[in-house]
Design a protein around this motif. Sequence first.
Motif, PDB file in Angstrom:
ATOM      1  N   CYS A 276       0.857  -1.194   0.000  1.00  0.00           N
ATOM      2  CA  CYS A 276       0.000   0.000   0.000  1.00  0.00           C
ATOM      3  C   CYS A 276       0.891   1.241   0.000  1.00  0.00           C
ATOM      4  O   CYS A 276       1.523   1.542   1.033  1.00  0.00           O
ATOM      5  N   PRO A 277       0.988   1.956  -1.095  1.00  0.00           N
ATOM      6  CA  PRO A 277       1.845   3.157  -1.125  1.00  0.00           C
ATOM      7  C   PRO A 277       1.340   4.222  -0.159  1.00  0.00           C
ATOM      8  O   PRO A 277       0.129   4.421  -0.019  1.00  0.00           O
ATOM      9  N   MET A 278       2.275   4.878   0.501  1.00  0.00           N
ATOM     10  CA  MET A 278       1.907   5.966   1.405  1.00  0.00           C
ATOM     11  C   MET A 278       1.500   7.185   0.580  1.00  0.00           C
ATOM     12  O   MET A 278       2.088   7.472  -0.469  1.00  0.00           O
ATOM     13  N   THR A 279       0.495   7.913   1.065  1.00  0.00           N
ATOM     14  CA  THR A 279       0.167   9.182   0.414  1.00  0.00           C
ATOM     15  C   THR A 279       1.299  10.170   0.691  1.00  0.00           C
ATOM     16  O   THR A 279       2.059  10.017   1.662  1.00  0.00           O
ATOM     17  N   ALA A 280       1.426  11.188  -0.142  1.00  0.00           N
ATOM     18  CA  ALA A 280       2.538  12.140  -0.026  1.00  0.00           C
ATOM     19  C   ALA A 280       2.536  12.825   1.340  1.00  0.00           C
ATOM     20  O   ALA A 280       3.591  12.990   1.969  1.00  0.00           O
ATOM     21  N   GLU A 281       1.359  13.202   1.825  1.00  0.00           N
ATOM     22  CA  GLU A 281       1.269  13.921   3.101  1.00  0.00           C
ATOM     23  C   GLU A 281       1.642  13.017   4.270  1.00  0.00           C
ATOM     24  O   GLU A 281       2.370  13.425   5.185  1.00  0.00           O
TER      25      GLU A 281
ATOM     26  N   SER B 240       9.228   9.777  16.651  1.00  0.00           N
ATOM     27  CA  SER B 240       8.615   9.164  17.828  1.00  0.00           C
ATOM     28  C   SER B 240       7.891   7.884  17.433  1.00  0.00           C
ATOM     29  O   SER B 240       7.883   7.465  16.269  1.00  0.00           O
ATOM     30  N   ARG B 241       7.241   7.256  18.434  1.00  0.00           N
ATOM     31  CA  ARG B 241       6.506   6.014  18.191  1.00  0.00           C
ATOM     32  C   ARG B 241       5.311   6.228  17.277  1.00  0.00           C
ATOM     33  O   ARG B 241       4.740   5.264  16.755  1.00  0.00           O
ATOM     34  N   LYS B 242       4.967   7.480  17.044  1.00  0.00           N
ATOM     35  CA  LYS B 242       3.814   7.785  16.201  1.00  0.00           C
ATOM     36  C   LYS B 242       4.060   7.411  14.732  1.00  0.00           C
ATOM     37  O   LYS B 242       3.120   7.344  13.938  1.00  0.00           O
ATOM     38  N   ARG B 243       5.315   7.145  14.380  1.00  0.00           N
ATOM     39  CA  ARG B 243       5.612   6.718  13.012  1.00  0.00           C
ATOM     40  C   ARG B 243       4.849   5.441  12.670  1.00  0.00           C
ATOM     41  O   ARG B 243       4.353   5.271  11.550  1.00  0.00           O
ATOM     42  N   LYS B 244       4.738   4.538  13.642  1.00  0.00           N
ATOM     43  CA  LYS B 244       4.012   3.289  13.389  1.00  0.00           C
ATOM     44  C   LYS B 244       2.542   3.567  13.128  1.00  0.00           C
ATOM     45  O   LYS B 244       1.919   2.930  12.279  1.00  0.00           O
ATOM     46  N   LEU B 245       1.997   4.541  13.855  1.00  0.00           N
ATOM     47  CA  LEU B 245       0.593   4.893  13.669  1.00  0.00           C
ATOM     48  C   LEU B 245       0.349   5.457  12.273  1.00  0.00           C
ATOM     49  O   LEU B 245      -0.681   5.198  11.651  1.00  0.00           O
ATOM     50  N   LEU B 246       1.304   6.225  11.769  1.00  0.00           N
ATOM     51  CA  LEU B 246       1.184   6.762  10.414  1.00  0.00           C
ATOM     52  C   LEU B 246       1.185   5.641   9.376  1.00  0.00           C
ATOM     53  O   LEU B 246       0.472   5.706   8.370  1.00  0.00           O
ATOM     54  N   CYS B 247       1.975   4.596   9.617  1.00  0.00           N
ATOM     55  CA  CYS B 247       2.003   3.448   8.697  1.00  0.00           C
ATOM     56  C   CYS B 247       0.663   2.717   8.689  1.00  0.00           C
ATOM     57  O   CYS B 247       0.138   2.366   7.631  1.00  0.00           O
ATOM     58  N   VAL B 248       0.136   2.482   9.887  1.00  0.00           N
ATOM     59  CA  VAL B 248      -1.099   1.699   9.997  1.00  0.00           C
ATOM     60  C   VAL B 248      -2.301   2.487   9.493  1.00  0.00           C
ATOM     61  O   VAL B 248      -3.215   1.923   8.886  1.00  0.00           O
ATOM     62  N   MET B 249      -2.310   3.796   9.738  1.00  0.00           N
ATOM     63  CA  MET B 249      -3.449   4.631   9.352  1.00  0.00           C
ATOM     64  C   MET B 249      -3.300   5.204   7.948  1.00  0.00           C
ATOM     65  O   MET B 249      -4.084   6.070   7.548  1.00  0.00           O
ATOM     66  N   ASN B 250      -2.313   4.756   7.210  1.00  0.00           N
ATOM     67  CA  ASN B 250      -2.125   5.146   5.819  1.00  0.00           C
ATOM     68  C   ASN B 250      -3.463   5.023   5.062  1.00  0.00           C
ATOM     69  O   ASN B 250      -4.045   3.935   5.014  1.00  0.00           O
ATOM     70  N   PRO B 251      -3.967   6.103   4.459  1.00  0.00           N
ATOM     71  CA  PRO B 251      -5.265   6.036   3.770  1.00  0.00           C
ATOM     72  C   PRO B 251      -5.338   4.951   2.704  1.00  0.00           C
ATOM     73  O   PRO B 251      -6.385   4.313   2.520  1.00  0.00           O
ATOM     74  N   ASN B 252      -4.243   4.712   2.010  1.00  0.00           N
ATOM     75  CA  ASN B 252      -4.245   3.672   0.985  1.00  0.00           C
ATOM     76  C   ASN B 252      -4.334   2.273   1.596  1.00  0.00           C
ATOM     77  O   ASN B 252      -4.891   1.358   0.976  1.00  0.00           O
TER      78      ASN B 252
END
Length: 284
Positions: A16-21, A31-43
């Motif tokens: 699932c490609p990450m959106t640009a934003e 921080s640990r929030k990087r994992k949350l960004l991966c999981v919540m990736n809109p794609n």
Amino acid sequence: QNGGYIARVQCAEVWCPMTAEFYREYLRIRSRKRKLLCVMNPNKFRACEFLVKHHEARKDKIIVFSDVVFSLRSYAIEMNKPFIDGPTSQQERLRILQNFIRNPALNVVFISKVGDNSFDLPEANVLIQISAHGGSRRQEAQRMGRILRAKSGSAGTEYNAFFYSLVSQDTQEMHYSIKRQRFLVNQGYSYKVITHLDGLESDSSLAYGSKRDQAELLTKVLAASDADADEEEVFTSDAFPALKTGGHRSKTSMAALSGADDMTYLNFKSKSSVKHPLFKFRKQ
């Protein structure tokens, strides 16, 4: 698998490609929030929803796993599906699971890490993993076991169970996915990598298709705390109350156990002359 004693599973890793934003924030944050960004990736969300709809149309029974409770609840609430995590009461868990097993109108349930050990859902034949515990082979085997029960009425099909791992591209998830992939291949399962889901872009019913919706989701993720990005902690004593005992664990060494650390073993000979009937004719 060939004998029909267990399900014939097709394992697939969906990139699932990450959106640009989202990817911009992923590179910026340490921080640990990087994992949350991966999981919540809109794609990733759209891929999950697309697969859920596809298998719902086939009348399959689907389990969606996430170790991160924040994403588990976000996905389930957005898709209007029931979910089970640590705080869910035992009564509510039983109600959801019985409904999942017996109700043909409910074919999807979202489950956190609590489902790795304590649930038995033989009807399930599709598992979608949106986040996992690193490259844990043990967890991968446990989750695979949720859909391995033999399936009836599908003798003519090549595969009758499906195991999907959704991975955000160019992130730390790719590193861990290689370890899980190697484990499944070594176990003899069929494994493929899907870089593109046909029909996903043209499906206007999927959530987070617009830039505005994606921006709102990013704001929600950035507003979350680092604790929200942590995996759920599951304690064995909570899952299995019968195992609660008064015992304790202490550290020792092989030297101590073998008597090399000021410990000795003594043999005592009983002074009693009373012998068991089985040994009374035995020579002294």
